[in-house]
Design a protein around this motif. Structure first.
Motif, PDB file in Angstrom:
ATOM      1  N   UNK A  71      -4.037   1.436  84.344  1.00 33.00           N
ATOM      2  CA  UNK A  71      -3.893   1.934  83.057  1.00 33.00           C
ATOM      3  C   UNK A  71      -4.068   3.521  83.281  1.00 33.00           C
ATOM      4  N   UNK A  72      -5.091   3.758  84.257  1.00 32.53           N
ATOM      5  CA  UNK A  72      -5.322   5.208  84.615  1.00 32.53           C
ATOM      6  C   UNK A  72      -4.096   6.160  84.837  1.00 32.53           C
ATOM      7  N   UNK A 101       0.698  10.085  84.407  1.00 36.75           N
ATOM      8  CA  UNK A 101       1.262  10.494  85.542  1.00 36.75           C
ATOM      9  C   UNK A 101       2.817   9.665  85.492  1.00 36.75           C
ATOM     10  N   UNK A 102       3.110   8.468  84.814  1.00 38.26           N
ATOM     11  CA  UNK A 102       3.957   7.750  85.069  1.00 38.26           C
ATOM     12  C   UNK A 102       4.750   8.443  83.966  1.00 38.26           C
ATOM     13  N   UNK A 140       9.504  11.522  82.192  1.00 36.64           N
ATOM     14  CA  UNK A 140      10.070  12.669  81.503  1.00 36.64           C
ATOM     15  C   UNK A 140      10.897  13.552  82.475  1.00 36.64           C
ATOM     16  N   UNK A 141      10.197  13.962  83.374  1.00 35.54           N
ATOM     17  CA  UNK A 141      10.659  15.080  84.404  1.00 35.54           C
ATOM     18  C   UNK A 141      12.014  14.889  84.962  1.00 35.54           C
ATOM     19  N   UNK A 142      12.073  13.193  85.289  1.00 40.10           N
ATOM     20  CA  UNK A 142      13.148  12.889  86.111  1.00 40.10           C
ATOM     21  C   UNK A 142      14.248  11.918  84.943  1.00 40.10           C
ATOM     22  N   UNK A 143      14.158  12.207  83.700  1.00 42.07           N
ATOM     23  CA  UNK A 143      15.018  11.412  82.862  1.00 42.07           C
ATOM     24  C   UNK A 143      16.540  11.561  83.376  1.00 42.07           C
ATOM     25  N   UNK A 144      17.080  12.782  83.347  1.00 41.84           N
ATOM     26  CA  UNK A 144      18.550  12.970  83.608  1.00 41.84           C
ATOM     27  C   UNK A 144      18.909  12.645  85.097  1.00 41.84           C
ATOM     28  N   UNK A 145      18.070  12.392  85.989  1.00 43.63           N
ATOM     29  CA  UNK A 145      18.094  11.949  87.416  1.00 43.63           C
ATOM     30  C   UNK A 145      18.300  10.458  87.414  1.00 43.63           C
ATOM     31  N   UNK A 146      17.408   9.728  86.314  1.00 45.70           N
ATOM     32  CA  UNK A 146      17.363   8.233  86.550  1.00 45.70           C
ATOM     33  C   UNK A 146      18.211   7.668  85.599  1.00 45.70           C
ATOM     34  N   UNK A 159       3.367   7.546  74.675  1.00 49.95           N
ATOM     35  CA  UNK A 159       2.333   7.588  75.622  1.00 49.95           C
ATOM     36  C   UNK A 159       1.801   5.957  75.355  1.00 49.95           C
ATOM     37  N   UNK A 160       1.704   5.645  73.961  1.00 50.75           N
ATOM     38  CA  UNK A 160       1.212   4.206  73.856  1.00 50.75           C
ATOM     39  C   UNK A 160       2.035   3.126  74.464  1.00 50.75           C
ATOM     40  N   UNK A 161       3.457   3.320  74.114  1.00 50.82           N
ATOM     41  CA  UNK A 161       4.327   2.662  74.368  1.00 50.82           C
ATOM     42  C   UNK A 161       4.542   2.272  75.984  1.00 50.82           C
ATOM     43  N   UNK A 162       4.221   3.515  76.566  1.00 45.74           N
ATOM     44  CA  UNK A 162       4.112   3.646  78.212  1.00 45.74           C
ATOM     45  C   UNK A 162       2.755   2.763  78.515  1.00 45.74           C
TER      46      UNK A 162
END
Length: 183
Positions: free
Chosen positions: A22-23, A27-28, A33-39, A53-56
């Motif tokens: 959970x910690x 970072x996830x 978010x930073x890799x959205x277009x890539x992934x 963040x809560x859904x994550x």
């Protein structure tokens, strides 16, 4: 297969693979978010992004529960020594009897550096230490050249293709297999 167990941490010369905690949620969230277009073009779960963040946090709690239950083993991939989140690798218990499916994605800032093959090789080695695992499967969109290169480098072979419908359009996947004798 629900009686599998794998270590919560695996190490390579440059990486630490650790079961999600959970910690790790922030970072996830930042990596996705930073890799959205890539992934997004390649990873089905990206259709539900961006998540809060809560859904994550809820999603990571699910990863933890599946790991403990011995069903799916998802690892955060951290670069050493700086601890940057490089991506994720996973062994998923949905490939049929005596097999696991291998999945992987990298943060867009960390591609092209050999991290994916290094992390997946650690998973392959761990998977084949389990006596019940005879084969590993990889499913890659035929258009995703880097994703298909990884199982090829490991010595896997394409055993079939699958056509799925995603968002009303056909998507063709190569299904690769790496047998214990080849891994």
């Amino acid at each position: 297969m629900s009686d599998l167990a794998f270590p919560s941490t695996l190490r390579t010369p440059r990486l630490r693979l650790s079961a999600w905690r959970l910690e790790d949620v922030e970072a996830l969230r930042a990596a996705l978010d930073a890799s959205d277009a890539h992934l997004r073009p390649w990873i089905p779960f990206m259709r539900a992004e961006p998540r809060s963040i809560e859904q994550t946090r809820s999603r990571v709690a699910g990863f933890i529960a599946f790991f403990v239950a011995g069903q799916h083993f998802r690892y955060a991939v951290w670069r050493q020594p700086d601890g940057a989140l490089v991506g994720e690798v996973m062994l998923l218990g949905r490939a049929g009897p005596h097999a696991l499916e291998v999945g992987y994605w990298l943060h867009s800032a960390h591609t092209g550096q050999g991290y994916a093959i290094e992390a997946v090789r650690a998973l392959v080695d761990a998977a084949f230490t389990h006596p019940d695992i005879e084969a590993l499967r990889f499913r890659c969109d035929v258009r995703n050249t880097p994703s298909n290169a990884l199982p090829r480098k490991l010595g896997a072979r394409v055993i079939t293709t699958e056509t799925l419908e995603e968002d009303g359009a056909p998507v063709v996947l190569n299904v690769w297999s790496l047998d214990r004798s080849e891994g």
